[in-house]
Design a protein around this motif. Structure first.
Motif, PDB file in Angstrom:
ATOM      1  N   THR A 293       0.833  -1.205   0.000  1.00 22.76           N
ATOM      2  CA  THR A 293       0.000   0.000   0.000  1.00 22.76           C
ATOM      3  C   THR A 293       0.866   1.253   0.000  1.00 22.76           C
ATOM      4  O   THR A 293       0.595   2.230  -0.719  1.00 22.76           O
ATOM      5  N   MET A 294       1.931   1.234   0.820  1.00 23.80           N
ATOM      6  CA  MET A 294       2.854   2.368   0.843  1.00 23.80           C
ATOM      7  C   MET A 294       3.526   2.531  -0.516  1.00 23.80           C
ATOM      8  O   MET A 294       3.672   3.649  -1.023  1.00 23.80           O
ATOM      9  N   ALA A 295       3.940   1.414  -1.115  1.00 20.74           N
ATOM     10  CA  ALA A 295       4.593   1.470  -2.426  1.00 20.74           C
ATOM     11  C   ALA A 295       3.657   2.044  -3.481  1.00 20.74           C
ATOM     12  O   ALA A 295       4.075   2.837  -4.344  1.00 20.74           O
ATOM     13  N   ASP A 296       2.374   1.657  -3.429  1.00 20.59           N
ATOM     14  CA  ASP A 296       1.404   2.185  -4.396  1.00 20.59           C
ATOM     15  C   ASP A 296       1.299   3.699  -4.312  1.00 20.59           C
ATOM     16  O   ASP A 296       1.153   4.383  -5.337  1.00 20.59           O
ATOM     17  N   GLU A 297       1.378   4.244  -3.103  1.00 24.49           N
ATOM     18  CA  GLU A 297       1.268   5.688  -2.923  1.00 24.49           C
ATOM     19  C   GLU A 297       2.506   6.427  -3.443  1.00 24.49           C
ATOM     20  O   GLU A 297       2.451   7.633  -3.704  1.00 24.49           O
ATOM     21  N   LEU A 298       3.602   5.710  -3.588  1.00 32.30           N
ATOM     22  CA  LEU A 298       4.867   6.331  -3.974  1.00 32.30           C
ATOM     23  C   LEU A 298       5.248   6.063  -5.425  1.00 32.30           C
ATOM     24  O   LEU A 298       6.317   6.476  -5.876  1.00 32.30           O
ATOM     25  N   THR A 299       4.376   5.372  -6.173  1.00 32.38           N
ATOM     26  CA  THR A 299       4.724   4.918  -7.519  1.00 32.38           C
ATOM     27  C   THR A 299       3.620   5.261  -8.509  1.00 32.38           C
ATOM     28  O   THR A 299       2.437   5.188  -8.175  1.00 32.38           O
ATOM     29  N   ILE A 300       3.999   5.626  -9.726  1.00 37.68           N
ATOM     30  CA  ILE A 300       3.049   5.942 -10.796  1.00 37.68           C
ATOM     31  C   ILE A 300       3.421   5.130 -12.033  1.00 37.68           C
ATOM     32  O   ILE A 300       4.594   5.079 -12.428  1.00 37.68           O
ATOM     33  N   ASP A 301       2.436   4.499 -12.624  1.00 38.09           N
ATOM     34  CA  ASP A 301       2.607   3.835 -13.920  1.00 38.09           C
ATOM     35  C   ASP A 301       2.481   4.918 -14.993  1.00 38.09           C
ATOM     36  O   ASP A 301       1.397   5.452 -15.220  1.00 38.09           O
ATOM     37  N   SER A 302       3.567   5.253 -15.656  1.00 36.33           N
ATOM     38  CA  SER A 302       3.568   6.389 -16.583  1.00 36.33           C
ATOM     39  C   SER A 302       2.634   6.186 -17.766  1.00 36.33           C
ATOM     40  O   SER A 302       2.145   7.161 -18.357  1.00 36.33           O
ATOM     41  N   LYS A 303       2.354   4.934 -18.152  1.00 36.75           N
ATOM     42  CA  LYS A 303       1.464   4.676 -19.277  1.00 36.75           C
ATOM     43  C   LYS A 303       0.021   4.441 -18.857  1.00 36.75           C
ATOM     44  O   LYS A 303      -0.876   4.361 -19.703  1.00 36.75           O
ATOM     45  N   SER A 304      -0.213   4.344 -17.544  1.00 36.57           N
ATOM     46  CA  SER A 304      -1.577   4.170 -17.039  1.00 36.57           C
ATOM     47  C   SER A 304      -1.654   4.761 -15.638  1.00 36.57           C
ATOM     48  O   SER A 304      -1.801   4.047 -14.639  1.00 36.57           O
ATOM     49  N   PRO A 305      -1.535   6.082 -15.530  1.00 35.33           N
ATOM     50  CA  PRO A 305      -1.387   6.719 -14.215  1.00 35.33           C
ATOM     51  C   PRO A 305      -2.593   6.581 -13.300  1.00 35.33           C
ATOM     52  O   PRO A 305      -2.442   6.688 -12.076  1.00 35.33           O
ATOM     53  N   HIS A 306      -3.779   6.347 -13.833  1.00 33.66           N
ATOM     54  CA  HIS A 306      -4.974   6.270 -12.982  1.00 33.66           C
ATOM     55  C   HIS A 306      -5.370   4.848 -12.617  1.00 33.66           C
ATOM     56  O   HIS A 306      -6.228   4.640 -11.757  1.00 33.66           O
ATOM     57  N   ALA A 307      -4.758   3.882 -13.253  1.00 31.39           N
ATOM     58  CA  ALA A 307      -5.038   2.474 -12.955  1.00 31.39           C
ATOM     59  C   ALA A 307      -3.792   1.674 -13.313  1.00 31.39           C
ATOM     60  O   ALA A 307      -3.652   1.204 -14.442  1.00 31.39           O
ATOM     61  N   THR A 308      -2.871   1.573 -12.372  1.00 33.89           N
ATOM     62  CA  THR A 308      -1.589   0.940 -12.647  1.00 33.89           C
ATOM     63  C   THR A 308      -1.737  -0.476 -13.182  1.00 33.89           C
ATOM     64  O   THR A 308      -2.628  -1.224 -12.771  1.00 33.89           O
ATOM     65  N   ARG A 309      -0.877  -0.818 -14.104  1.00 32.95           N
ATOM     66  CA  ARG A 309      -0.865  -2.173 -14.651  1.00 32.95           C
ATOM     67  C   ARG A 309       0.026  -3.107 -13.839  1.00 32.95           C
ATOM     68  O   ARG A 309       0.127  -4.289 -14.133  1.00 32.95           O
ATOM     69  N   TYR A 310       0.660  -2.556 -12.796  1.00 29.88           N
ATOM     70  CA  TYR A 310       1.638  -3.324 -12.034  1.00 29.88           C
ATOM     71  C   TYR A 310       1.119  -3.707 -10.646  1.00 29.88           C
ATOM     72  O   TYR A 310       0.371  -2.967 -10.005  1.00 29.88           O
ATOM     73  N   GLY A 311       1.553  -4.863 -10.215  1.00 32.39           N
ATOM     74  CA  GLY A 311       1.365  -5.294  -8.838  1.00 32.39           C
ATOM     75  C   GLY A 311       2.725  -5.587  -8.228  1.00 32.39           C
ATOM     76  O   GLY A 311       3.769  -5.371  -8.860  1.00 32.39           O
ATOM     77  N   TRP A 312       2.714  -6.079  -6.987  1.00 34.84           N
ATOM     78  CA  TRP A 312       3.957  -6.324  -6.263  1.00 34.84           C
ATOM     79  C   TRP A 312       4.055  -7.787  -5.842  1.00 34.84           C
ATOM     80  O   TRP A 312       3.088  -8.359  -5.343  1.00 34.84           O
ATOM     81  N   VAL A 313       5.224  -8.369  -6.045  1.00 31.87           N
ATOM     82  CA  VAL A 313       5.519  -9.717  -5.555  1.00 31.87           C
ATOM     83  C   VAL A 313       6.421  -9.548  -4.331  1.00 31.87           C
ATOM     84  O   VAL A 313       7.567  -9.087  -4.459  1.00 31.87           O
ATOM     85  N   PRO A 314       5.939  -9.880  -3.121  1.00 36.35           N
ATOM     86  CA  PRO A 314       6.730  -9.633  -1.913  1.00 36.35           C
ATOM     87  C   PRO A 314       7.684 -10.773  -1.583  1.00 36.35           C
ATOM     88  O   PRO A 314       7.402 -11.945  -1.832  1.00 36.35           O
ATOM     89  N   GLU A 315       8.810 -10.400  -1.038  1.00 32.04           N
ATOM     90  CA  GLU A 315       9.789 -11.323  -0.468  1.00 32.04           C
ATOM     91  C   GLU A 315      10.073 -10.809   0.939  1.00 32.04           C
ATOM     92  O   GLU A 315      10.281  -9.611   1.128  1.00 32.04           O
ATOM     93  N   MET A 316      10.090 -11.693   1.934  1.00 32.76           N
ATOM     94  CA  MET A 316      10.127 -11.230   3.321  1.00 32.76           C
ATOM     95  C   MET A 316      11.028 -12.120   4.166  1.00 32.76           C
ATOM     96  O   MET A 316      11.069 -13.331   3.983  1.00 32.76           O
ATOM     97  N   TRP A 317      11.746 -11.490   5.093  1.00 34.95           N
ATOM     98  CA  TRP A 317      12.556 -12.249   6.043  1.00 34.95           C
ATOM     99  C   TRP A 317      12.682 -11.478   7.352  1.00 34.95           C
ATOM    100  O   TRP A 317      12.371 -10.291   7.434  1.00 34.95           O
ATOM    101  N   ALA A 318      13.143 -12.183   8.390  1.00 36.29           N
ATOM    102  CA  ALA A 318      13.266 -11.599   9.721  1.00 36.29           C
ATOM    103  C   ALA A 318      14.734 -11.506  10.120  1.00 36.29           C
ATOM    104  O   ALA A 318      15.567 -12.319   9.709  1.00 36.29           O
ATOM    105  N   ASN A 319      15.038 -10.495  10.929  1.00 38.15           N
ATOM    106  CA  ASN A 319      16.361 -10.332  11.522  1.00 38.15           C
ATOM    107  C   ASN A 319      16.213 -10.198  13.033  1.00 38.15           C
ATOM    108  O   ASN A 319      15.342  -9.445  13.508  1.00 38.15           O
ATOM    109  N   VAL A 320      17.047 -10.904  13.773  1.00 38.37           N
ATOM    110  CA  VAL A 320      17.077 -10.800  15.230  1.00 38.37           C
ATOM    111  C   VAL A 320      18.500 -10.437  15.634  1.00 38.37           C
ATOM    112  O   VAL A 320      19.456 -11.145  15.272  1.00 38.37           O
ATOM    113  N   SER A 321      18.660  -9.331  16.353  1.00 30.95           N
ATOM    114  CA  SER A 321      19.988  -8.829  16.700  1.00 30.95           C
ATOM    115  C   SER A 321      20.102  -8.578  18.196  1.00 30.95           C
ATOM    116  O   SER A 321      19.131  -8.157  18.841  1.00 30.95           O
ATOM    117  N   VAL A 322      21.299  -8.829  18.719  1.00 28.36           N
ATOM    118  CA  VAL A 322      21.625  -8.488  20.106  1.00 28.36           C
ATOM    119  C   VAL A 322      22.872  -7.620  20.075  1.00 28.36           C
ATOM    120  O   VAL A 322      23.386  -7.274  19.005  1.00 28.36           O
TER     121      VAL A 322
END
Length: 212
Positions: A71-100
């Motif tokens: 959702t944050m990425a959508d607010e920060l990104t514009i599809d230049s060829k379709s600015p009102h209805a982006t043709r792009y979605g996002w594929v997420p990759e996620m991991w955790a870090n634990v630090s001491v």
């Protein structure tokens, strides 16, 4: 003279709103760390780095966090060829870090992704605001080191006449999520808090949506 600052680098921060979701993320990370105590070694100097499949083992809370980042990425990104209805979605990759205490992350970036985000489940400071505890997120000016190659002692002046920094240092807080372009080099300074820092990193890969 008239001045303009060109080509700004976007960086955004927000706050996670669900204490229950944060608690569920912590439980999932603790369970995965028990299952895979060794984790992986990538940019981390010490600490525990999970595999990058947290979107699968992290449960509904992980999927909700990924949606928040998207959702944050959508607010920060514009599809230049379709600015009102982006043709792009996002594929997420996620991991955790634990630090001491003593752990850190080397400077690195995330090739192949468009946006990168970090969510702080626990900053590990335990309420102590002593700056000597370190653990700041470091962001490197993407023009470095070229801007200093011919005259290393010269600095660019900002719009107020002060010298521009070549690094930005940000002290994270529990419940915070930040997002920035994946090409922006970043690191984590050595952490010296008394607690355990738990964070989640997310890469968002741009992909054209499938036609209906």
């Amino acid at each position: 003279m008239n001045r303009r600052d060109l080509f700004p680098t976007p960086f955004a921060a927000d706050t996670l709103k669900s204490p229950e979701g944060i608690a569920e993320l912590r439980r999932s990370i603790e369970a995965e760390r028990t299952r895979d105590a060794n984790g992986v070694q990538i940019s981390n100097v010490g600490g525990w780095h999970s595999n990058t499949n947290m979107i699968d083992w992290g449960g509904e809370a992980a999927r909700a966090l990924a949606y928040k980042a998207m959702t944050m990425a959508d607010e920060l990104t514009i599809d230049s060829k379709s600015p009102h209805a982006t043709r792009y979605g996002w594929v997420p990759e996620m991991w955790a870090n634990v630090s001491v205490a003593g752990n850190a992350n080397q400077y690195h970036y995330h090739p192949g992704s468009f946006w990168s985000a970090v969510a702080y489940i626990d900053d590990g400071y335990e309420g102590d605001d002593d700056p000597a505890l370190g653990g700041e997120l470091q962001l490197l000016d993407p023009r470095m080191p070229m801007v200093r190659m011919t005259a290393p002692d010269l600095r660019l002046a900002d719009s107020e006449g002060a010298q521009m920094a070549n690094e930005v240092s940000l002290r994270p807080s529990s419940g915070q999520i930040v997002i920035f372009p994946s090409w922006l080099q970043h690191a984590v300074r050595p952490f010296h808090g008394k607690g355990t820092r738990i964070s989640i990193a997310i890469n968002l890969i741009a992909a054209l949506k499938k036609p209906h």
